[in-house]
Enzyme design. Structure first.
Site, short mmCIF file in Angstrom:
data_model
loop_
_atom_site.label_atom_id
_atom_site.label_comp_id
_atom_site.label_asym_id
_atom_site.label_seq_id
_atom_site.Cartn_x
_atom_site.Cartn_y
_atom_site.Cartn_z
N ASP A 35 85.16 43.87 78.58
CA ASP A 35 85.48 44.31 79.94
C ASP A 35 85.86 43.13 80.82
OD1 ASP A 35 84.85 46.81 79.05
OD2 ASP A 35 82.91 46.93 80.09
N ALA A 36 85.18 42.01 80.65
CA ALA A 36 85.50 40.81 81.42
C ALA A 36 86.89 40.31 81.05
CB ALA A 36 84.46 39.72 81.16
N VAL A 37 87.23 40.36 79.75
CA VAL A 37 88.56 39.93 79.30
C VAL A 37 89.63 40.82 79.92
CG1 VAL A 37 90.06 39.70 77.29
CG2 VAL A 37 87.67 38.96 77.15
N THR A 38 89.38 42.12 79.94
CA THR A 38 90.33 43.06 80.55
C THR A 38 90.54 42.73 82.02
OG1 THR A 38 89.67 44.84 79.04
CG2 THR A 38 90.75 45.49 81.08
N ASP A 72 95.45 42.31 76.84
CA ASP A 72 95.34 43.72 76.52
C ASP A 72 95.02 43.90 75.03
OD1 ASP A 72 95.48 46.45 77.28
OD2 ASP A 72 97.45 46.62 76.33
N GLY A 76 90.25 43.97 72.76
CA GLY A 76 89.87 44.68 71.55
C GLY A 76 89.32 43.75 70.49
N ARG A 80 85.48 43.82 68.92
CA ARG A 80 85.20 43.92 67.48
C ARG A 80 84.33 42.75 67.02
NH1 ARG A 80 87.92 41.49 63.53
NH2 ARG A 80 89.73 41.10 64.87
N ASP A 98 95.45 48.63 83.36
CA ASP A 98 96.84 48.53 82.89
C ASP A 98 97.80 49.00 83.97
OD1 ASP A 98 96.23 47.45 80.45
OD2 ASP A 98 96.49 49.31 79.32
#
Length: 207
Positions: A35-38, A72, A76, A80, A98
């Site tokens: 979520d932080a990366v997003t 984006d 993911g 993982r 997005d």
């Protein structure tokens, strides 16, 4: 996490995932979640688009935004490698942000055209922004009704590639490429909206 499942992205994802895996492993090892990366990717895209494009730094803007767009895929990878997998909240956040990132890219280009006094291209780019949002909304609304709306010429990856490549080349001095890209996206996005409306109409008639 949620992704636009087009043929283009399916082809690119395995290679990009291999490239991004070391970075994803490093982030996951430091406790940084998907979520932080997003959120970082979206923030970077918004700031880059709204600062660089209006100032006329099209090539630099396109390159920096491309880096952040890769987040984006990176979210993911982090999910993982962190052992958390996807989540309903993560999918919602990813999809919502997005839309924010996409809007900022076209808003930045609109400001670029306005600064240059090109009101026609500003209007065309506004069509790209609105129609692009409608493409995503039509699919989401259809799925919320238990239907599908996966058809169309211009989904998110195609729109991003055309916009960023056109901006990159325009910054290098290639004439008319940005205008051509915006016209192409405007028409393709409107056609995609129409295709999805028709697809949902036929499915609704059958129920």
């Amino acid at each position: 996490m949620a992704y636009d499942r087009t043929a283009m992205l399916k082809l690119l994802r395995p290679a990009m995932t291999r490239i991004l895996t070391p970075l994803g492993r490093a982030l996951a090892g430091r406790g940084i979640g998907p979520d932080a990366v997003t959120a970082i990717g979206t923030l970077g895209t918004v700031v880059s688009a709204l600062l660089l494009f209006p100032l006329g730094h099209l090539t630099a803007g396109a390159l920096v935004i491309t880096v952040f767009v890769l987040f984006d895929l990176l979210d993911g990878v982090v999910a993982r490698l962190g052992g958390k997998g996807g989540s309903t909240w993560g999918a919602f956040l990813d999809s919502t942000l997005d839309r924010v990132a996409d809007a900022s890219i076209f808003a930045g280009l609109i400001l670029y055209f306005v600064a240059g006094g090109d009101t026609l291209m500003a209007a065309v780019t506004l069509v790209c922004l609105v129609a692009g949002a409608m493409v995503s909304y039509a699919k989401a609304r259809a799925e919320g009704l238990g239907l599908t709306a996966d058809v169309g010429l211009a989904e998110r990856p195609e729109r991003l590639v055309v916009a960023l490549v056109a901006a990159f080349l325009a910054g290098l001095g290639v004439p008319y490429v940005l205008a051509a890209g915006m016209w192409l996206l405007a028409v393709a996005s409107l056609i995609t909206v129409a295709q999805r409306v028709v697809a949902v109409y036929h499915q609704a008639r059958e129920t």
